[in-house]
Each structure stands twice: as C-alpha cells, then as structure tokens.
Design a protein around this motif. Structure first.
Motif, mmCIF file in Angstrom:
data_model
loop_
_atom_site.group_PDB
_atom_site.id
_atom_site.type_symbol
_atom_site.label_atom_id
_atom_site.label_comp_id
_atom_site.label_asym_id
_atom_site.label_seq_id
_atom_site.Cartn_x
_atom_site.Cartn_y
_atom_site.Cartn_z
ATOM 1 N N LEU A 512 0.649 -0.849 0.032
ATOM 2 C CA LEU A 512 0.207 -0.083 -0.401
ATOM 3 C C LEU A 512 1.027 1.303 0.182
ATOM 4 O O LEU A 512 1.283 1.244 1.165
ATOM 5 N N ALA A 513 0.903 1.947 -0.819
ATOM 6 C CA ALA A 513 1.483 3.075 -1.247
ATOM 7 C C ALA A 513 0.977 4.580 -1.038
ATOM 8 O O ALA A 513 0.001 4.279 0.043
ATOM 9 N N ASN A 514 2.184 5.279 -0.752
ATOM 10 C CA ASN A 514 1.545 6.370 0.059
ATOM 11 C C ASN A 514 0.758 6.954 -0.924
ATOM 12 O O ASN A 514 -0.010 8.008 -0.816
ATOM 13 N N ILE A 515 0.372 6.581 -1.945
ATOM 14 C CA ILE A 515 -0.488 7.837 -3.013
ATOM 15 C C ILE A 515 -1.455 6.343 -3.735
ATOM 16 O O ILE A 515 -0.661 5.479 -3.543
ATOM 17 N N VAL A 516 -2.724 6.286 -3.350
ATOM 18 C CA VAL A 516 -3.392 5.345 -3.561
ATOM 19 C C VAL A 516 -5.013 5.825 -4.550
ATOM 20 O O VAL A 516 -5.206 6.991 -3.870
ATOM 21 N N ASN A 523 -20.741 -1.098 -10.016
ATOM 22 C CA ASN A 523 -21.473 -2.529 -9.933
ATOM 23 C C ASN A 523 -22.381 -2.259 -8.936
ATOM 24 O O ASN A 523 -23.154 -3.134 -8.415
ATOM 25 N N GLY A 524 -21.981 -0.628 -8.535
ATOM 26 C CA GLY A 524 -22.996 -0.449 -7.101
ATOM 27 C C GLY A 524 -22.975 0.978 -6.300
ATOM 28 O O GLY A 524 -21.834 1.140 -6.857
ATOM 29 N N ILE A 525 -23.798 0.993 -5.556
ATOM 30 C CA ILE A 525 -23.298 2.215 -4.480
ATOM 31 C C ILE A 525 -22.551 2.378 -4.147
ATOM 32 O O ILE A 525 -21.960 1.326 -3.287
ATOM 33 N N ILE A 526 -21.612 3.697 -3.455
ATOM 34 C CA ILE A 526 -21.011 3.865 -2.267
ATOM 35 C C ILE A 526 -21.677 4.452 -1.376
ATOM 36 O O ILE A 526 -21.908 5.340 -1.064
ATOM 37 N N THR A 527 -21.263 4.014 -0.416
ATOM 38 C CA THR A 527 -21.652 4.189 0.885
ATOM 39 C C THR A 527 -21.254 5.055 1.807
ATOM 40 O O THR A 527 -20.527 4.621 1.877
ATOM 41 N N ASP A 528 -21.874 5.888 2.395
ATOM 42 C CA ASP A 528 -21.002 6.762 3.423
ATOM 43 C C ASP A 528 -20.313 5.419 4.173
ATOM 44 O O ASP A 528 -19.533 6.044 4.298
ATOM 45 N N SER A 529 -20.694 4.270 4.965
ATOM 46 C CA SER A 529 -20.196 3.480 5.577
ATOM 47 C C SER A 529 -19.166 2.881 5.277
ATOM 48 O O SER A 529 -17.569 2.754 5.735
ATOM 49 N N ASP A 530 -18.827 2.526 3.933
ATOM 50 C CA ASP A 530 -18.061 2.285 3.047
ATOM 51 C C ASP A 530 -16.708 2.967 3.138
ATOM 52 O O ASP A 530 -15.774 2.829 2.969
ATOM 53 N N ALA A 531 -17.438 4.176 2.722
ATOM 54 C CA ALA A 531 -16.585 5.063 2.185
ATOM 55 C C ALA A 531 -15.150 5.621 3.687
ATOM 56 O O ALA A 531 -14.326 5.328 2.923
ATOM 57 N N LYS A 532 -16.153 5.509 4.899
ATOM 58 C CA LYS A 532 -15.105 5.753 5.796
ATOM 59 C C LYS A 532 -15.068 4.629 5.864
ATOM 60 O O LYS A 532 -13.803 4.986 6.829
ATOM 61 N N SER A 533 -14.898 3.068 5.813
ATOM 62 C CA SER A 533 -13.848 2.707 6.433
ATOM 63 C C SER A 533 -12.881 2.022 5.469
ATOM 64 O O SER A 533 -11.881 2.065 5.864
ATOM 65 N N ILE A 534 -12.773 2.177 3.806
ATOM 66 C CA ILE A 534 -11.999 2.145 3.404
ATOM 67 C C ILE A 534 -11.076 3.715 3.435
ATOM 68 O O ILE A 534 -9.826 2.831 3.447
ATOM 69 N N LEU A 535 -10.516 4.668 4.589
ATOM 70 C CA LEU A 535 -10.449 5.857 4.267
ATOM 71 C C LEU A 535 -9.904 5.628 5.298
ATOM 72 O O LEU A 535 -8.260 6.018 5.820
ATOM 73 N N LYS A 536 -11.077 4.815 6.374
ATOM 74 C CA LYS A 536 -10.547 4.806 7.450
ATOM 75 C C LYS A 536 -8.686 3.783 7.298
ATOM 76 O O LYS A 536 -7.572 3.821 8.588
ATOM 77 N N THR A 537 -8.566 2.215 6.105
ATOM 78 C CA THR A 537 -7.860 1.783 6.593
ATOM 79 C C THR A 537 -6.768 2.243 6.021
ATOM 80 O O THR A 537 -6.169 2.036 6.435
ATOM 81 N N ILE A 538 -7.076 2.961 4.664
ATOM 82 C CA ILE A 538 -5.656 3.914 4.122
ATOM 83 C C ILE A 538 -5.045 4.358 5.164
ATOM 84 O O ILE A 538 -3.769 4.405 5.556
ATOM 85 N N GLY A 539 -5.432 4.473 5.688
ATOM 86 C CA GLY A 539 -4.779 6.269 6.596
ATOM 87 C C GLY A 539 -5.211 7.656 6.903
ATOM 88 O O GLY A 539 -4.970 7.718 4.898
ATOM 89 N N PRO A 540 -4.770 8.785 7.072
ATOM 90 C CA PRO A 540 -4.359 10.283 6.747
ATOM 91 C C PRO A 540 -3.656 10.079 6.061
ATOM 92 O O PRO A 540 -3.324 10.942 5.753
ATOM 93 N N ASP A 541 -2.468 9.408 5.899
ATOM 94 C CA ASP A 541 -1.120 9.663 5.804
ATOM 95 C C ASP A 541 -0.631 9.343 4.503
ATOM 96 O O ASP A 541 0.026 10.511 4.001
ATOM 97 N N ARG A 542 -2.040 8.834 4.140
ATOM 98 C CA ARG A 542 -1.235 8.689 2.411
ATOM 99 C C ARG A 542 -2.172 9.556 2.243
ATOM 100 O O ARG A 542 -3.443 9.659 1.903
ATOM 101 N N GLN A 543 -2.447 10.153 0.279
ATOM 102 C CA GLN A 543 -3.097 10.394 -0.006
ATOM 103 C C GLN A 543 -3.851 9.292 -0.812
ATOM 104 O O GLN A 543 -3.496 8.289 -1.986
#
Length: 616
Positions: A512-516, A523-543
């Motif tokens: 997982l590089a610093n640029i993602v 294929n379907g909707i992106i929910t708020d919870s999906d987006a939040k979970s994805i970004l939380k897992t990636i972390g705030p230090d990556r772009q």
C-alpha cells in the motif's frame, strides 16, 4: 405475544386482507431497491417478509389439524402450491428466454441450466455454485437472479409439512413443537453468521439453511398467535397496546429499509434476523382483525399491489435489465426512468394477473380433455394459441441452442489478458525486479499519452497503489506503461464494500503506497459507511485519488459521483479525479456498454489520472 381468545373467533381459513398490504410493502421495497438502490439501501429486505408470510400461513393451516389429530393431505398441499407458482414462473421464463434469443444475445448462454433449475426450484443453489452475485448490478447481472427466492420458498414448502408432522409425532404437545421451531430459527440465524464470508456473500444470501430463520419465525408465530383464535373485538386498552406495538414494528421495518445495506457485515451478523423479528411482530398485528393496522393495510392500492405482488416480483428483473440495455442514459435522469420502469412492470404484471394467474387458478382442468376434442370448432378465443406456439418454439430453440458457457467478448478477452499482465507486474514488484524504465520507453510514453518528458520522468519515480473493478483492469496496462512502480488490484464485479479488506491485505503485505488510486462504483452504490471504512483503513497519511464513475445506464451514477465529491470535501487527503466530467460527450472512447474504455479511451483515462497525480 399472548393472543386473546374466546367468543367471536374467526375460522382458520379466513382471508387476512391486511396481508395483501404487507405483500405490497415487501414488493415495493424490492422494486425500489433494484431500480434506485441508493434511495432504499435495505429494500431487498422485502424478501424476508414474503418468507415470514409463507411460514405463518402454511403453519397456521396445519397446526390446528395436527393438534386435533386430523390428517394433512400433503400431496394436495404440494399441488396447490405448484398450481399457484408454476404458471407465472414458466410464463416469465418462456417470455424472457424468447426475448434473449431474439434481441439480447449477450445473455444467450446457460439458458438450459437456468430453465431446468428454476422449474425444479433449486435455482438458489445453482447461483451459489456459479457465484452469481445478487449485489453485482453491472458485470454479473442476470434477468433471472431474483428467482432464487422461489427456490428457497418451494424447498420450505416441500420439507416443512413433513417435518411438522414428524415433530408432532415425536413431541408431547404443541408448545414443545413451537419451542423447537423457534430454536431452529435461531440456529439458522447463527449459521448465517458463522458461514458469512465478505468475499463470498452468495453462500449465506442464497442458502436455504441460512435464510430459513424468516420462514421459521413466521411458522413460530402461528403457534403463539394463530389466526383462528384472534378476537374481532378488543378492549380499548388492548387495542391501543397492539396498535402501538404494530406502529413501532412498522417504523423499525421502514427504517431498516433505508439504513441496512445488503453488503454490510452487520446484516449477516444478526441484522437480517432483527429485521425479521420486527417484520414478524408487524405481521402479527396486521393478522389481528381488531387492530387498526389491519384496516390501514387493507386499502385499494395496497390490495391491488398485494394481489399482483407475485407477478410484480417475477417480472421485475427482466424489465429492468432489458430496459437498461436499450436506454443508455438512465444515470442522467434516474427518477424519470424509474417511473417508466415501474409503469412497465405494473402493466405486465396486470396482464399476467388477468390472463395467466387468475384464469389458470379458476381453470377446470378435469374437463380440459373434453374441451380439446371440440377444438375443431375454432373461435376467436383459440387464436391466442398461434402466438403462444411461436413464442414457445423460439424459447425451446433458445433453451436447446444456448451455449453452456458465456462466450468471451473482445472486452472480456482484453481484461483477461490484462489480469495476467497485472499479476506478472505485481509479482515483479514484490520480487524487486521492476526498474524505473517504462515498458515502451520514455519517448513513446510521452508521445502516446501527450505528456512532457519531465512528466514521464516524474511518473517513473512514483510508487502508486490502484484498487478498482473491471474499469481499472481494462486500463491497467496503460497505467503500467506510465507508472512502472504501480501495484494494481483489480477485479471484475468488485464493489466498494469489498475494498477495506483488500486495503488491509495490501497494507499487511507492504504493497500500500503513499499514493492510492481508487476506481470503484461501476457495480453498485458507495455508501457513507463503505467510504469511511475504506479511508480509515488506508489512513490519513496517504493521499487518496478517487475516480468518478461513468456508467450512464445505471441509476446510481449520480449518487456514486456525489458521494465521491462529498468525501473529497470531508477528508483533506482525498482528491477527486473527475473521469465522468472529462468523458462527457466522448462516446467514441468506450466499448458498446458505454462504461469500459476502448484503446483510445484507455489512453485518455490514463492521461487524466497521470495529470492529477503529478499536478497535486
């Protein structure tokens, strides 16, 4: 719930008119979910309501007879069920296969297996084996996907009477049997949680064993709240209590319609079971002839929809898929197209009800041979046989001639080849074999993608991780030409709820590089919870660079792109790559599906991403 008994009880065969309203609530949820999934995330929960109703009605008919030591005519029960289900199902299969054979050749495969497994009511297990996702609304969508429900329901019809008879023979009384039924329901819910696998939801979603709890909860309700022992009149205090209980249950059902996505883990770790409990309580209140909800759910509109709910449910998917195949700009006007689609479904369902369901239900099969002998006296009433024979002939031809496997299109062959290239390129990155030299050389890269030499040199130094679906897989080779150190994870049919686990795996393995770059939403909707979970897992230090979607044939195009822009404003490390806006007015960049990019489109797609990554 303890039921009031005594004078004024109704018969066990009374028609509970409010159940038509409950069927209407169920089918409305399912239809809106399929047409506008971003509006009603939990509309698929209408299916447990149908299963609850089936469990309650079937068990309510049988328990009284078993308690009174009366015989149950199981064969007659089977015949009645099949007589109710077969005509509409077979008609839908014949009409749909005919349409596919004539006009929708991209779906002209596996029709024999689909037809046979449906008439045998084992289609749900066929979908499990072939991994046909219920939630992949683009790559794997089929006009038959929703028919899994009928398989589950009929399997219950076949097994339940026999099991019920056996339980009454083995146990001492009705209460003990009821306890066993409730226990079996809880076991089924636990089994759903145990077998749940986020990468393979189909097993628990389609499985008869993991969906049994709704049917069994309905059956259990028949033990403690039998329709033949419910008073017509209630004391004011009791009526108020029942009505308040029903209103709370109704509000819970509607709320979960809006907030419980079918891809969420909680749905399978008890969420669907909780919904079934609330729906069971609502059903019990509606079943009571003295409740206000019984009257509320008995209204002309709900009654009309409820009586046609089976046809509406069966015909919905073919209408949606064939409509979306012929009208490519649904995403720009989702509401208008939704109204048109619903109108078509209702018209077809009304025709089915008038000319198939109702006539066959009243048809005198015993005298049918005698009617055939009089066929020589041809009248206009027999003219329907001509188009019927033609349609049936085309359908039979389609069933016999359709290939057992899906033929590969040029796009699919390209993606398959790209996946091999991606795998090899990722392997080279893992082993440290990738250098900073683009595969086709700096000069050719600059010329091909309209980049400066300085941009090409900068791209060579960047380490990037890209996560996406088939759209990313389609353009992967182009991105690898520009970014030699890009690690790509792309899969056909991938949806946003799968991304957090993928990100976690990439992070754990050091890829997982610093640029993602994220390219999801086709294929379907992106929910708020999906987006939040994805970004939380990636972390705030990556772009994070999130690519908007271009899928004009689907209603979720606008909601997905709106969600992407919403998270761009909310998170400082998120940046939008607006592929949708950039590609407007350029149909020449796409294959016929108007979603996946062709050779020219891949160049434009890669150039846009490159510009955004280098400029930021």
């Amino acid at each position: 719930m303890k039921h009031p008994t005594g004078q004024g009880k109704t018969t066990s065969h009374r028609y509970i008119t409010g159940f038509d309203g409950l069927r209407a609530l169920a089918v409305i949820g399912v239809i809106v979910y399929h047409i506008l999934p971003n509006v009603l995330k939990g509309g698929y929960l209408g299916v447990p309501i149908f299963l609850l109703l089936a469990g309650y009605l079937v068990t309510n008919q049988m328990v009284g007879k078993l308690v009174n030591k009366q015989s149950i005519r199981i064969v007659n029960f089977y015949c009645r069920r099949l007589k109710r289900l077969y005509p509409t199902l077979i008609s839908m299969l014949i009409f749909t296969i005919t349409y596919i054979t004539l006009f929708q050749r991209n779906l002209f495969y596996q029709l024999k297996s689909i037809f046979i497994t449906n008439i045998l009511f084992i289609y749900n297990w066929w979908e499990v084996i072939y991994d046909q996702s219920y939630f992949d609304r683009f790559a794997g969508e089929s006009p038959f996907t929703h028919l899994w429900t009928l398989g589950v329901e009929v399997q219950f019809y076949l097994i339940w009477p026999l099991l019920l008879v056996l339980l009454f023979k083995l146990l001492k009384n009705k209460q003990q049997v009821g306890h066993i039924v409730l226990a079996l329901s809880i076991v089924s819910a636990i089994l759903m949680a145990v077998l749940y696998d986020p990468s393979h939801i189909n097993r628990v979603y389609y499985g008869t064993d993991t969906r049994a709890f709704s049917f069994l909860l309905g059956a259990w309700l028949a033990f403690i709240w039998p329709a033949d022992q419910l008073r017509n009149q209630l004391k004011p205090q009791a009526k108020k209590l029942i009505d308040i209980t029903g209103i709370i249950a109704l509000l819970a059902v509607v709320l979960l319609y809006f907030v419980l996505p079918g891809e969420a883990a909680f749905t399978y770790y008890g969420g669907m079971f909780i919904f079934s409990i609330f729906a069971m309580i609502l059903m019990g209140v509606i079943a009571h002839p003295g409740s206000s909800l019984s009257a509320w759910f008995t209204n002309p509109i709900f009654t009309w929809i409820g009586k046609r709910s089976y046809g509406i449910y069966v015909y919905q998917f073919p209408v949606l898929i064939f409509y979306e195949s012929n009208f490519k700009n649904i995403g720009s006007h989702p509401l208008i197209n939704a109204i048109i689609e619903i109108g078509i479904i209702l018209v077809i369902s009304e025709l089915s009800y008038r000319f198939i369901e109702a006539p066959i239900a009243k048809f005198d099969w015993q005298n049918f041979p005698g009617k055939l002998t009089k066929f020589k006296n041809i009248s206009w009433q027999w003219l329907w046989l001509v188009p019927t024979v033609i349609i049936l002939g085309i359908a039979i031809f389609g069933i016999i001639q359709s290939p057992s496997e899906k033929p590969q299109s040029a796009l699919e062959k390209r993606i398959e080849q790209n996946n091999k290239t991606i795998k090899q390129h990722n392997s080279n990155i893992k082993s440290g074999k990738v250098d900073d030299q683009p595969p086709i050389g700096d000069g050719k890269v600059a010329k091909k993608y309209g980049l400066s030499n300085q941009q090409v040199k900068a791209a060579k130094q960047l380490k990037v991780t890209a996560i996406g679906d088939s759209v990313l897989a389609d353009s992967a080779v182009n991105l690898q030409e520009i970014f030699p150190n890009i690690y790509i994870s792309a899969k056909v049919g991938r949806q946003s709820y799968e991304a957090p686990e993928i990100v976690q795996s990439l992070k754990r393995d050091g890829h997982l590089a610093n640029i993602v770059v994220i390219n999801l939403g086709s294929n379907g909707i992106i929910t708020d919870s999906d987006a939040k979970s994805i970004l939380k897992t990636i972390g705030p230090d990556r772009q994070v660079y999130w690519v908007t979607t271009h899928i004009p044939s689907k209603a979720w195009q606008k909601p997905v792109n709106k969600e992407i822009k919403k998270i761009d404003k909310k998170y400082d490390n998120v940046h939008v790559i607006d592929w949708y806006q950039y590609s407007i007015g350029h149909p020449e960049w796409f294959y016929s599906d108007n979603v996946h990019t062709n050779v020219d489109g891949n160049v434009k797609f890669a150039k846009l991403i490159t510009g955004k990554l280098l400029n930021d």
